[in-house]
Enzyme design. Structure first.
Site, mmCIF file in Angstrom:
data_model
loop_
_atom_site.group_PDB
_atom_site.id
_atom_site.type_symbol
_atom_site.label_atom_id
_atom_site.label_comp_id
_atom_site.label_asym_id
_atom_site.label_seq_id
_atom_site.Cartn_x
_atom_site.Cartn_y
_atom_site.Cartn_z
ATOM 1 N N HIS A 462 -2.595 -11.222 -3.190
ATOM 2 C CA HIS A 462 -1.422 -11.471 -3.561
ATOM 3 C C HIS A 462 -1.076 -11.200 -4.982
ATOM 4 C CE1 HIS A 462 -0.803 -13.483 0.560
ATOM 5 N NE2 HIS A 462 -0.441 -12.250 0.668
ATOM 6 N N ARG A 569 16.695 -0.368 12.642
ATOM 7 C CA ARG A 569 15.634 -0.212 13.740
ATOM 8 C C ARG A 569 15.920 -1.798 14.414
ATOM 9 N NH1 ARG A 569 11.601 1.793 9.395
ATOM 10 N NH2 ARG A 569 10.591 3.418 10.399
ATOM 11 N N ARG A 605 20.234 2.232 15.064
ATOM 12 C CA ARG A 605 19.432 3.163 16.126
ATOM 13 C C ARG A 605 19.285 2.419 17.263
ATOM 14 N NH1 ARG A 605 13.563 5.107 14.685
ATOM 15 N NH2 ARG A 605 12.891 2.730 15.059
ATOM 16 N N GLU A 699 12.452 13.806 16.525
ATOM 17 C CA GLU A 699 10.973 13.152 16.326
ATOM 18 C C GLU A 699 9.927 13.977 17.114
ATOM 19 O OE1 GLU A 699 11.142 8.864 15.740
ATOM 20 O OE2 GLU A 699 12.625 8.849 17.531
ATOM 21 N N ASN A 722 7.982 10.506 10.747
ATOM 22 C CA ASN A 722 6.669 9.710 11.040
ATOM 23 C C ASN A 722 6.310 10.173 12.468
ATOM 24 O OD1 ASN A 722 7.291 8.245 8.744
ATOM 25 N ND2 ASN A 722 8.374 6.615 10.005
ATOM 26 N N ASP A 723 7.331 10.205 13.514
ATOM 27 C CA ASP A 723 7.033 10.544 14.916
ATOM 28 C C ASP A 723 6.718 12.016 14.882
ATOM 29 O OD1 ASP A 723 6.315 8.300 16.480
ATOM 30 O OD2 ASP A 723 8.481 7.883 16.271
ATOM 31 N N ARG A 733 -0.356 8.122 15.019
ATOM 32 C CA ARG A 733 0.147 7.532 13.678
ATOM 33 C C ARG A 733 -0.531 6.308 13.429
ATOM 34 N NH1 ARG A 733 6.535 6.365 14.493
ATOM 35 N NH2 ARG A 733 6.352 4.587 12.980
ATOM 36 N N CYS A 770 15.016 10.044 7.899
ATOM 37 C CA CYS A 770 14.682 8.557 7.763
ATOM 38 C C CYS A 770 13.167 8.114 8.029
ATOM 39 C CB CYS A 770 15.614 7.490 8.682
ATOM 40 S SG CYS A 770 15.403 7.831 10.449
HETATM 41 C C1 PEP Z 1 9.929 8.089 12.602
HETATM 42 O O1 PEP Z 1 9.457 8.187 13.582
HETATM 43 O O2 PEP Z 1 10.074 8.586 11.453
HETATM 44 C C2 PEP Z 1 11.090 6.862 12.331
HETATM 45 C C3 PEP Z 1 11.945 6.646 11.529
HETATM 46 O O3 PEP Z 1 11.012 5.935 13.380
HETATM 47 P P1 PEP Z 1 9.779 4.954 13.821
HETATM 48 O O4 PEP Z 1 9.100 4.838 12.367
HETATM 49 O O5 PEP Z 1 10.866 3.609 13.876
HETATM 50 O O6 PEP Z 1 9.332 5.400 14.744
HETATM 51 MG MG MG Z 2 10.290 7.293 15.280
#
Ligand code: PEP
Ligand code: MG
Length: 837
Positions: A462, A569, A605, A699, A722-723, A733, A770
Site C-alpha cells: 500500500h 457498467r 450499459r 466486442e 477488452n472483449d 482475458r 470504452c
Molecule cells: C470491453 O470488453 O472492452 C468492455 C469495456 O467491457 P467489459 O470490460 O466490462 O467486459
Molecule cells: Mg466487454
C-alpha cells in the site's frame, strides 16, 4: 498444536458442585485433579500457588485460570485442563468471585491457545452463567473444547463439515484483506460453524487473520463447509459474497497492470559512473536532494502491567479512537487521492475488528503483561506469521497490520506515537527508512519529502501504491545497504528504474535536472490541459468520457477532466449486493448519476452478466465455457425479468431529463439488436418517455465485420476492446499466463476497429471505445486516428490521454493509424510510439 477439544478436556477432569473453603483450596483441588490424571508432576500444585503471588489469574466474569509458573513448565507432562465448578462461588480477590476454576497444564506456546478459548468464552456471559450452575459436565466440556486453534494449519489433515462447496480462487491477487473482510462479515451473520480448507490448512471464515494466514492465491482450490441448522443458508450467502467480489478484484488487477505497463518507461541514465543502490521501482519520477535517514532501531515497548480491568478499558478506548481516526483518514484520503486509495484505511480498520488480536492481547494481559507490551507482542506475532507465509500479498498486509498496530499503541501511550516522520529537515529530502507505513505515506507532504527509499516492502504494498498516487518517486526493497547511508548525503532517486544514485557530481546533477525538468513540464502541461477539450491541433474534437459505476465516483471523474460517462457498467449494481436491485432502486441510481454529472452525457450499459461476471443470486446455470455462453445480450434476451425493469428504470430517468444513452453489450447478430430495440421501444411507449439513443457494444469479431448492417439499426457503437481482443486473439482475458499476449494493439484487432468505423460511417453513426486501450495515451492516439470520436476510460487516465490528443494533428493521427494497420504484430505497432505525431 493442541489436540481437538475433547482430547484436551476429558469429561473426567470436570468436577461439578465443588465447595472449596477458599481460593487456595480451590487451586489445590484443581491441581490435585491434574496430578491424579497424570498431566503434571506433584510439584506443579506449589507452582500454581506461587503464580498467584505474582499474578492475578482471575480472567473476569467468574472465571479464574490458575496455572504454574513459566519456569516450571517442565513439570507439565501433557496438555490438559481441570475444571472445578463452584456454583456458590469462591472469593478470588477482593470483589472477584470465581465460579469456574480452570486449572491449566500447558506446554510453552500451547498455553496461549488454551487462554484464547477461555477468553472467547468470556464474551458470552449468558453461557458462562449457565456453566456456573449446570449439572451437565458435557456442556462445560463442549463450551471449552469447541473452538479450534485458528492461527495455523492443523498438524493432521483438516476435515470438512457436512455441507460444502468447492471454489477455485479467481481473485488475481489472491485473498487479501479487503475481500477477506467481506467474507468474514457474511460468515458472522450465521451461527453455523464454518471452515475454509485449502489442502491441509483450514481456517474459520469468521476470523479475518486466520483467513489471511491461509495465504490463498489465484488458482488454488478451497472447500468451504458448514454444519448446523443454518449451514445451507450460510454457505449460500458466503458463496454469493465470494463470487460477487470476483469481478471487482479482476477489474482492480487489470487497472494495476495497465498502470504498471504505462509506468514501464526507461529511467534516467547518469552521464558518469555513479555508485548506486538498487531496489524495486515503486513510483516513477526523479528526485534530487539530500537523504534523511530514519534509523533502523526497533522500538522497545516497556512492559508495565496495570490492573486488568483498567488495562481492558484502556485497550478498548485505544481501539475506538483508532477506528475513528482511520475513518477520518479514509475520508480525507478519498477526497485527496480517490476512493481506491481510501480503501486501504477501510481494510486496516477491518483488521482492528479481528477478535483474535484482541483476545490474544487480553490473554497476555491476564498473564501479567502491560497493555502496550501485550498489544505490540500480539501484532508482531501475527505480522510475522503473515510475512512468513512467503506470499508477497500477505507480506504487504503484515505492513498494514504493523501500521494499524502502531496507531493503537499511540493511543495506549501517547509517548509511543509514530516517530518516524518527526524531525524532517526544512529543505526537501529523500526519505530513507526500513519501511514506511501506509498512513505515514498518505500523510506525507510531497513538498518536503520528494523521494522515498525503503529497505523492505514490495511494489504492491500500500505504501508503494500511495507513493504513486501522490506522485512521490519511490524505490522499495533496497535492502540493508540503505542503512549504511549517512543523512545529508546528496543523492538522486530514480523511481522509474528503482535506483538511488549517491554523491552525484555537477554533470550528473545537471543531466538529472534536465531530465526531471522535461518530465515536470510534461506533467504540468497535462494538468493544465485536463480541463481543456481533447482537440487536435487541426481542430478535431474527441469526446472524453469516464468509465464509472456509481454516482459518488462522478465528482472525481469530472475533476480529472472527463466530459461525461462513456461506460456505466450496471452489472456492478447487481454484483455488489446479494439481491437484484428493483426497478425503483435502479431508477434512483441512474437519476443520481445523471445529477452528479450535472446533466452531462451518461452512457449506461445494460446488464452484462456472464463470462467473468457471475452473479450468485441470479442462479444462472453452470457453463463449461462461460465466455462463449449465455452472456451480455444473449442473457438479456432470455431474462426479461432482468432486462425490462432496467429499461423501465432508464426510461423513467430519461423522462426526468437525464441525458441518457442506452448501450447493449456483447451483440453478435442483427437479430439480437432488432429484438432489443423492439423491447426498448415498447417500454418507452408504455412510459411515454423520450427517445433515447440506443447503441451497441462491438466486442465480438462478428459484430465488427457486420458493422454496416448493425449501424443501420444502432444509433452509436462503443467498442469493447477488452472483449474484442479476447475473442479476436482467442485468449481468455483472465488467463494470467497469457496476459502479456493479450494486446489490444494487435493489428488484427486494429483492423476490426477500422472495419467497425467504416461500417458505422456508411450510416453516419459515431464510434466510441470504452475498453482499456482507450485509456493509454498511445492507444487513444491510434483510435482517434482510426476514426473513433469518443473515448472512455478510468478517470485517472483522462489527463494523459487528453494531453496526447491535444499535442497531435488529426492528419498525423490518421497517418499513424495507417502505419499501425500495416504492421505485422502488436510489438511493431507499439514501436510506432516513438514516432510521435
Ligand atoms: C470491453 O470488453 O472492452 C468492455 C469495456 O467491457 P467489459 O470490460 O466490462 O467486459
Ligand atoms: Mg466487454
Amino acid at each position: 498444536m493442541l489436540p481437538a477439544g475433547s482430547e484436551l478436556l476429558p469429561i473426567t477432569m470436570i468436577r461439578l458442585g465443588a465447595r472449596p473453603a477458599d481460593k487456595a483450596a480451590a487451586i489445590a483441588e484443581a491441581a490435585q485433579m491434574l496430578v491424579a490424571a497424570g498431566y503434571v508432576d506433584a510439584g506443579y500444585a506449589q507452582s500454581m500457588a506461587r503464580r498467584e503471588a505474582v499474578a492475578n489469574t482471575f480472567l473476569g466474569s467468574g472465571v479464574a485460570i490458575p496455572h504454574g509458573l513459566g519456569e516450571d513448565r517442565h513439570m507439565v507432562r501433557k496438555n490438559g485442563l481441570a475444571i472445578v465448578q463452584i456454583p456458590d462461588g469462591v472469593t478470588w480477590n477482593e470483589d472477584q468471585t470465581a465460579h469456574l476454576v480452570v486449572a491449566i497444564a500447558a506446554q510453552s506456546d500451547t498455553h496461549i491457545t488454551v487462554l484464547r478459548r477461555l477468553t472467547r468464552l468470556l464474551q458470552d456471559s449468558e453461557l458462562l452463567a449457565r456453566l456456573a450452575t449446570t449439572d451437565d459436565a458435557a456442556l462445560i466440556a463442549q463450551a471449552l473444547g469447541s473452538d479450534e486453534p485458528a492461527e495455523a494449519a492443523p498438524a493432521q489433515a483438516a476435515t470438512d463439515f457436512a455441507s460444502s462447496f468447492d471454489w477455485t480462487v479467481d481473485y488475481p491477487t489472491g485473498l487479501h484483506a479487503r475481500p477477506a473482510s467481506a467474507w468474514v462479515e457474511t460468515a458472522r451473520r450465521f451461527a453455523a460453524p464454518m471452515r475454509v480448507r485449502n489442502g491441509n490448512a483450514a481456517a474459520d471464515p469468521k476470523n479475518l487473520i486466520a483467513l489471511l494466514q491461509l495465504g490463498l492465491r489465484a488458482g488454488e482450490q478451497v472447500t468451504i463447509s458448514a454444519e448446523g441448522a443454518d449451514a445451507e443458508a450460510a454457505l449460500a450467502a458466503l458463496r454469493a459474497t465470494i463470487t460477487s467480489l470476483s469481478a471487482q478484484e479482476k477489474a482492480d488487477a487489470a487497472l494495476a497492470a495497465s498502470r504498471a505497463k504505462q509506468a514501464a518507461r526507461p529511467g534516467w541514465t547518469p552521464p558518469g559512473a555513479l555508485s548506486s543502490i538498487s531496489g524495486a521501482a515503486a513510483a516513477p519520477g526523479l528526485a534530487i536532494g539530500r537523504l534523511h535517514v530514519i534509523s533502523a532501531t526497533t522500538e522497545t515497548i516497556e512492559d508495565r502491567p496495570i490492573p486488568l480491568v483498567d488495562g481492558a478499558a484502556l485497550l478498548q478506548e485505544a481501539l475506538t479512537h483508532t477506528r475513528q481516526q482511520l475513518q477520518a483518514l479514509a475520508d480525507d484520503t478519498a477526497r485527496r487521492l480517490g476512493a481506491t486509495d481510501a480503501g486501504i484505511f477501510k481494510a486496516q480498520a477491518e483488521l482492528l475488528g479481528d477478535t483474535d488480536l484482541i483476545t490474544q492481547t487480553c490473554q497476555l494481559m491476564v498473564e501479567g503483561h502491560g497493555v502496550a507490551w501485550a498489544w505490540h507482542a500480539t501484532i508482531e506475532r501475527v505480522a510475522e506469521q503473515l510475512a512468513g507465509v512467503g506470499n508477497p500479498v500477505l507480506a504487504a498486509r503484515a505492513a498494514d497490520l504493523r501500521d494499524v498496530g502502531r496507531r493503537v499503541l499511540g493511543h495506549i501511550d501517547p509517548a509511543l506515537k509514530a516517530r518516524s516522520l518527526r524531525d524532517l529537515p526544512d529543505e526537501p529530502c529523500i526519505l530513507v527508512a526500513v519501511d514506511l507505513s501506509p498512513s505515514d505515506t498518505a500523510g506525507l507532504d510531497p513538498s518536503r519529502v520528494i523521494g522515498i527509499a525503503t529497505a523492505q516492502g514490495g511494489p504492491t504494498s500500500h505504501t508503494a501504491i500511495l507513493a504513486r498516487t501522490l506522485g512521490v518517486p519511490a524505490l522499495v526493497g533496497g535492502g540493508a545497504a540503505l542503512f549504511d547511508l549517512t543523512g545529508g548525503t546528496l543523492a538522486i532517486l530514480d523511481g522509474q528504474a528503482g535506483r538511488l544514485y549517491l554523491q552525484p557530481d555537477e554533470a550528473d546533477l545537471a543531466s538529472a535536472r534536465t531530465f526531471e525538468a522535461a518530465r515536470a513540464a510534461e506533467r504540468a502541461r497535462e494538468e493544465e490541459a485536463r480541463a481543456l477539450p481533447a482537440r487536435t491541433t487541426d481542430g478535431t474534437e474527441i469526446s472524453i468520457g469516464a468509465n464509472i459505476n456509481l454516482p459518488d465516483q462522478a465528482a472525481f471523474a469530472l475533476a480529472q477532466g472527463a466530459e461525461g460517462v462513456g461506460l456505466m457498467r450496471t452489472e456492478f449494481l447487481f454484483l455488489e449486493r446479494s439481491a437484484t436491485p428493483s426497478e425503483d432502486e435502479q431508477y434512483a441510481i441512474y437519476r443520481a448519476m445523471s445529477q452528479a454529472l450535472g446533466g452531462r452525457q451518461l452512457i449506461v450499459r445494460a446488464l452484462d452478466i456472464g463470462g467473468d461476471k457471475q452473479v450468485a443470486h441470479l442462479d444462472l446455470p453452470h457453463e463449461e465455457n462461460p465466455f462463449l455462453g449465455v452472456r451480455g445480450a444473449r442473457l438479456l434476451l432470455r431474462r426479461p425479468d432482468l432486462l425490462e425493469p432496467q429499461l423501465r428504470a432508464l426510461y423513467r430517468a430519461a423522462k426526468d431529463g437525464a441525458e441518457i444513452l442506452i448501450m447493449f453489450p456483447m451483440i453478435t447478430s442483427l437479430g439480437e439488436l432488432l429484438a432489443l430495440r423492439q423491447i426498448s421501444e415498447r417500454i418507452r411507449e408504455e412510459l411515454d418517455a423520450p427517445i433515447v439513443p440506443l447503441g451497441i457494444m462491438i466486442e465480438v469479431p462478428a459484430a465488427a465485420i457486420q458493422a454496416e448492417s448493425l449501424a443501420r439499426h444502432a444509433d452509436f457503437f462503443s467498442i469493447g476492446t477488452n472483449d474484442l481482443t479476447q475473442y479476436t486473439l482467442a485468449i481468455d482475458r483472465q488467463n494470467p499466463q497469457l496476459a502479456p499476449e493479450v494486446d489490444s494493439l494487435h493489428p488484427a484487432v486494429l483492423r476490426l476497429i477500422k472495419a467497425t468505423v467504416d461500417g458505422a460511417r456508411v450510416h453516419g453513426r459515431w464510434v466510441g471505445v470504452c475498453g482499456g486501450i482507450a485509456g493509454e495515451p498511445f492507444g487513444a492516439a491510434l483510435l482517434a486516428g482510426l476514426g473513433c470520436s469518443e473515448l472512455s476510460m478510468t478517470p485517472r487516465e483522462v489527463p494523459g490521454v487528453k494531453a496526447r490528443l491535444r499535442a497531435s494533428s488529426m492528419a498525423d493521427l490518421k497517418a499513424l493509424a495507417e502505419k499501425a494497420l500495416a504492421c505485422e504484430s502488436g510489438e511493431d505497432v507499439r514501436a510506432l510510439d516513438g514516432d510521435r505525431p
